[in-house]
Design an enzyme around this catalytic site. Structure first.
Site, short mmCIF file in Angstrom:
data_model
loop_
_atom_site.label_atom_id
_atom_site.label_comp_id
_atom_site.label_asym_id
_atom_site.label_seq_id
_atom_site.Cartn_x
_atom_site.Cartn_y
_atom_site.Cartn_z
N HIS A 55 13.45 12.00 3.25
CA HIS A 55 12.87 13.29 3.58
C HIS A 55 12.69 14.19 2.38
CE1 HIS A 55 10.66 15.39 6.46
NE2 HIS A 55 11.02 16.45 5.80
N SER B 65 -1.25 27.17 -5.53
CA SER B 65 -0.90 28.56 -5.87
C SER B 65 -1.45 28.97 -7.23
CB SER B 65 0.62 28.71 -5.90
OG SER B 65 1.18 28.31 -4.69
N TYR C 268 9.01 15.88 0.27
CA TYR C 268 8.79 17.20 -0.35
C TYR C 268 8.57 17.08 -1.84
CZ TYR C 268 9.75 18.98 4.18
OH TYR C 268 9.67 19.21 5.51
N HIS D 139 0.85 -1.20 0.00
CA HIS D 139 0.00 0.00 0.00
C HIS D 139 0.88 1.25 0.00
CE1 HIS D 139 -2.93 3.04 1.25
NE2 HIS D 139 -2.15 3.31 2.29
N THR E 203 7.01 27.15 5.10
CA THR E 203 5.68 26.57 4.87
C THR E 203 4.62 27.55 5.36
OG1 THR E 203 6.72 24.46 5.37
CG2 THR E 203 4.35 24.45 5.12
N ASP F 28 6.55 20.97 -26.75
CA ASP F 28 6.45 19.65 -26.11
C ASP F 28 7.45 19.65 -24.97
OD1 ASP F 28 6.41 16.68 -25.65
OD2 ASP F 28 5.18 16.76 -27.46
N GLU G 175 12.16 13.14 -0.44
CA GLU G 175 11.07 12.47 -1.14
C GLU G 175 9.70 12.99 -0.70
OE1 GLU G 175 10.67 10.32 -3.57
OE2 GLU G 175 8.58 9.77 -3.18
N HIS H 210 15.27 13.44 11.97
CA HIS H 210 14.08 13.54 12.83
C HIS H 210 13.19 12.29 12.71
CE1 HIS H 210 11.85 15.88 9.42
NE2 HIS H 210 11.54 14.61 9.35
N HIS H 211 13.48 11.44 11.72
CA HIS H 211 12.76 10.16 11.64
C HIS H 211 13.37 9.13 12.58
CE1 HIS H 211 10.49 11.27 7.98
NE2 HIS H 211 11.55 12.00 7.73
N ARG I 135 1.76 1.42 15.27
CA ARG I 135 1.41 1.24 13.87
C ARG I 135 1.94 -0.10 13.37
NH1 ARG I 135 5.86 5.03 10.79
NH2 ARG I 135 4.83 4.20 8.96
N TRP J 163 7.16 0.14 3.80
CA TRP J 163 7.68 0.80 2.59
C TRP J 163 9.07 1.35 2.84
CZ3 TRP J 163 8.96 5.84 0.91
CH2 TRP J 163 8.84 6.83 1.89
N SER K 32 13.15 5.57 -14.11
CA SER K 32 12.04 6.31 -14.69
C SER K 32 11.93 7.71 -14.08
CB SER K 32 10.75 5.52 -14.47
OG SER K 32 9.63 6.37 -14.47
N SER K 33 12.03 7.78 -12.76
CA SER K 33 11.90 9.09 -12.09
C SER K 33 13.02 10.04 -12.49
CB SER K 33 11.96 8.93 -10.58
OG SER K 33 10.81 8.34 -10.11
N LYS L 2 3.91 30.17 2.89
CA LYS L 2 3.01 29.73 1.83
C LYS L 2 1.55 29.79 2.28
CE LYS L 2 5.98 26.96 -0.99
NZ LYS L 2 5.51 27.53 -2.26
#
Lengths: 534, 295
Positions: free
Chosen positions: A262, A277, A266, A85, A337, A114, A264, A311-312, A459, A150, A178-179, A340
């Site tokens: 991290h 925006s 963002y 998931h 943030t 293009d 990722e 921080h993780h 979790r 994950w 690909s990315s 924004k």
């Protein structure tokens, strides 16, 4: 912002100029495509499919958690569902959806014919279905698919994983390829193909956020590739990168993973900021408040994203100095943030707001993403995190930023641009129903997770203590309602693609930007020669 | 304004449909799933994985050949504007940046092992009890020739083959640079000579690298599984070697194109891309030589 609004013509003459060949049809159109719109559609369709598959897995998870005790599945199957998931939603649903929007909209927004490298663009896309076929296929192999979360922490993914882990590793490798190719294409398109006169500070906000996202992708996807490579060698080739027996360290895995992870997160939220925006000014009938500060805030968030990864890992036993540094650097992110959020609210302030479907999703995004941001701030406080770590509070936090954040912004973007893509207005009544059902159910789904998390529910475990039963039943009901509501979304999109009320070039009247100067539906080829921005 | 813009923004070339990307996607799928199966079949019955893997590489080379042929043809028939040229340059630049980040991971692992995990296991800082409880015999040294579990190996010295390889790769970087100057000056004979020398030096490097691996495995007992030192040694030098191989193949292709009369002083993106890549693998080697071998 783009100066395109000065142009009173319905469309630029160049915009409709046809290429020497016509739009191909059938098999060839989709498989051999070099057209950014078709490839964008492929990305979006793929993402929707993955959203439904990943969502179905979430439904199974919530069904199991509806009551305490083991009801429906083996813990190993539950672990696979939790893992896949997460992987599907991150790499299969959210990221491809943003790439799809980038493909469709960036060339239209900057007046390019293009993407810069159209063939590589198609390659980037077609790798994805194969990569996910591998990942999903491994679920059906003997021993099952990945079941280590994950984040595939070592030693769960090395010593304790099943023999099919190699499939996961190589699937992630080709997703990464690909990315990276997709991101290179986006950066080059933006740097090189902006229409003459579109200076950096006239470039639309969605384009800006994608430029910075693409940079993050190129910087961190190779780091993920390195991490999975070491998991592979640790598992199959006898290395000890993440094993103290040979001088390695399992905590080192977490450092490498979160150095990728991290930025990722963002990657999954900056394009969302760009979409919001874009939408908020349109329906507030005002220019975006603080455009420059938006650009700088996006850049600051990207830079800070490289210095917050620990921080993780507050509970891994790191030195006190590191805990303090990463606590403060994480909190620092709330400044850009906050800029924004302030700018979006200031854009709406005294605007002539109309609550059309994209705007409803955008406003819901601003409110609910802020909730996710605040719970993030709570998690950033090191001593508090020792309590929250690995509880449902964390699950609540990242689902607020990813579902009511990233996914809501994607839906806002789809409702905003769908009429441009299809030439038809969607069924507004159904779309509003979809919005309200989603809004209510998503909060029933994720808000009580804060409570059970603070009360200590861990979790990633298929069973829980009896005192969490009531809240979990409510959460599951919210989950089923949210899942079913998304079927309505699929129906609205399909119905709109197949027909509906015809729309003019500037669908939302007050919208600014070159994309609203081309007819609706956007012709197969646009801006064969670039417009000049005054 | 408009006329200035018109010169820079010529019609940008958008290729027509191409079947190469989907062929490439199938190739990557065969490579990835083939590699996965191969790894899973190690020490077991079944070789289906390796066949799939080889098929994948064959399809990939077929695709690269066809795709590059298309691109070269388009380039030679003048379809590419200066703007297109810039797109290619930028893409190559960012591709190399992604490669830098990839190597950074393994250098990061090297530093982490040397600065943190190995000293901690040896009891440094507040880890006295870690050492005492886990492996009290263990001594923190670098290169880590005795692992906590007691396996021993010998370290690879920097003198001899590694030093020779450093000279080879540095020299090839210089010869490639001379080749670029010869190309700009229109001296085709010099250009060809320098390119041939560079390619040969590249393959010489690879030859000595393989020799060094054989030496390490057979005489030093240094293998991929020799604890964190062997792990990092082989992953860094191995990935570097793979990049040298790719770089040498790129240089070879460019050299063949030079013999066919391609490239001139204004139009030689592919040449430059290959040389950038070559300088990049050279710089990675210097870091490697310094941090893996010397220090």
């Amino acid at each position: 912002m783009t100066g395109a609004a000065d142009n009173t013509q319905d469309s630029y003459p160049q915009a409709t100029e046809q290429h020497e060949h016509h739009a191909p049809t059938g098999f060839k159109r989709w498989f051999f495509s070099t057209n950014h719109k078709d490839i964008g559609t492929l990305y979006l369709g793929f993402s929707l499919l993955m959203f439904l598959i990943g969502g179905a897995m979430a439904m199974l998870i919530r069904a199991e958690l509806f009551q305490p005790g083991l009801q429906l599945m083996e813990p190993h199957f539950y672990n696979q569902m939790v893992t896949v998931h997460g992987l599907i939603m991150v790499f299969g649903a959210v990221m491809p959806a943003f790439v799809g929007l980038a493909n469709w909209m960036i060339p239209l927004m900057i007046g390019a014919p293009d993407m810069a490298l159209p063939r590589m663009n198609n390659w980037s896309f077609w790798i994805l279905p194969f990569a996910f076929a591998m990942l999903l296929g491994s679920l059906f192999m003997e021993g099952g698919g990945p079941a280590f979360g994950w984040t595939f922490y070592a030693p769960l993914s090395t010593t304790y994983s099943n023999d099919n882990t190699a499939m996961f590793v190589f699937a992630v490798h080709i997703m990464g390829i690909s990315s990276i190719m997709g991101a290179i294409n986006v950066i080059v398109t933006i740097v090189n193909l902006r229409a003459p006169g579109m200076t950096w500070m006239k470039t639309p906000m969605f384009v800006w956020t994608w430029l910075i996202t693409a940079f993050l992708l190129i910087a961190v996807m190779p780091v993920l590739a390195g991490a999975v490579t070491m998991v592979l060698t640790d598992k199959y080739f006898g290395t000890d990168f993440f094993n103290a027996v040979g001088g390695g360290d399992p905590v080192m895995f977490q450092h490498i993973f979160w150095f990728f992870g991290h930025p990722e997160v963002y990657i999954m939220i900056l394009p969302a900021f760009g979409i919001i925006s874009t939408i908020v000014p349109t329906f507030s009938r005002k220019k975006l408040f603080g455009y420059h500060s938006m650009v700088y805030a996006t850049g600051s968030i990207a830079i800070l994203s490289f210095v917050v990864w620990m921080h993780h890992m507050f509970t891994t036993g790191m030195p006190l100095a590191a805990e303090l540094f990463f606590m403060y650097s994480t909190m620092l992110i709330s400044v850009p943030t906050g800029v924004k959020i302030f700018n979006w609210v200031a854009t709406m302030w005294r605007g002539a707001i109309s609550f059309e479907v994209p705007m409803l999703f955008a406003i819901a995004f601003i409110v609910l993403f802020t909730i996710g941001g605040f719970s993030g701030l709570m998690l950033a406080i090191t001593p508090a995190d020792f309590q929250y770590h690995d509880t449902y509070f964390v699950v609540a936090h990242f689902h607020y930023v990813l579902v009511t954040g990233a996914v809501f912004s994607i839906m806002a973007g789809v409702y905003y641009w769908l009429p441009k893509w299809s030439g038809h207005m969607f069924d507004i009544r159904l779309a509003k129903t979809h919005f309200w059902l989603s809004l209510i159910s998503v909060n029933i789904l994720f808000f009580p997770m804060h409570f059970v998390g603070l009360a200590g529910m861990p979790r990633r475990i298929p069973d829980y203590a009896l005192q969490f039963a009531d809240f979990n039943a409510i959460i599951s009901i919210g989950g089923f309602a949210f899942g079913l509501s998304q079927l309505l979304f699929v129906w609205v999109v399909l119905k709109c693609v197949r027909g509906g009320e015809k729309v003019p070039a500037n669908v939302w009247q007050a919208a600014e930007g070159l994309e609203w100067d081309v007819p609706s539906p956007a012709p197969h080829h646009t801006f064969a020669t670039p417009p000049v921005i005054k | 304004m408009k006329s200035a813009a018109a010169t820079r923004y010529d019609k940008y070339y958008v290729p027509t449909q191409s079947h190469w990307p989907i062929v490439g996607a199938v190739a990557l799928f065969c490579i990835a799933s083939g590699a996965g199966l191969t790894v899973m079949q190690i020490g077991k019955q079944g070789t289906s994985g390796s066949y799939l893997l080889m098929t994948g590489f064959a399809v990939l080379f077929f695709m690269l050949f066809g795709w590059i042929k298309n691109v070269v043809h388009e380039s030679m028939s003048g379809l590419y504007s200066s703007q297109m040229d810039f797109s290619f340059r930028q893409s190559m630049w960012w591709f190399i940046f992604s490669e830098v980040m990839f190597f950074l991971v393994f250098f990061g692992v090297l530093f982490y092992a040397r600065m943190f995990s190995v000293p901690w296991l040896g009891g440094e800082g507040n880890n006295a009890m870690t050492n005492e409880l886990l492996w009290p015999e263990f001594q923190s040294v670098w290169p880590l020739t005795t692992t906590p579990s007691g396996e021993t190996t010998q370290a690879m010295g920097w003198f001899g083959l590694p030093l020779l390889n450093t000279f080879i790769l540095l020299t090839s970087s210089v010869t490639v640079h001379f080749a670029h100057h010869a190309l700009l000056a229109g001296k085709r004979t010099q250009l060809k000579a320098f390119m041939i020398i560079s390619v040969l030096l590249g393959f010489a490097f690879l030859y000595f690298q393989v020799t060094e691996y054989i030496h390490a495995y057979h005489e030093l007992g240094l293998t991929l599984a020799s604890g964190i030192y062997g792990n990092v040694f082989y992953l860094l030098t191995g990935f570097h070697g793979m990049h040298v191989t790719l770089g040498a193949i790129l240089l070879l292709i460019v050299t063949l194109r030079i013999f066919k009369g391609h490239f001139n002083k204004d139009n030689h993106f592919a040449f430059e891309a290959a040389t950038w890549y070559w300088h990049f693998v050279d710089i990675v080697w210097l870091c490697l030589f310094f941090f893996v071998y010397v220090l």
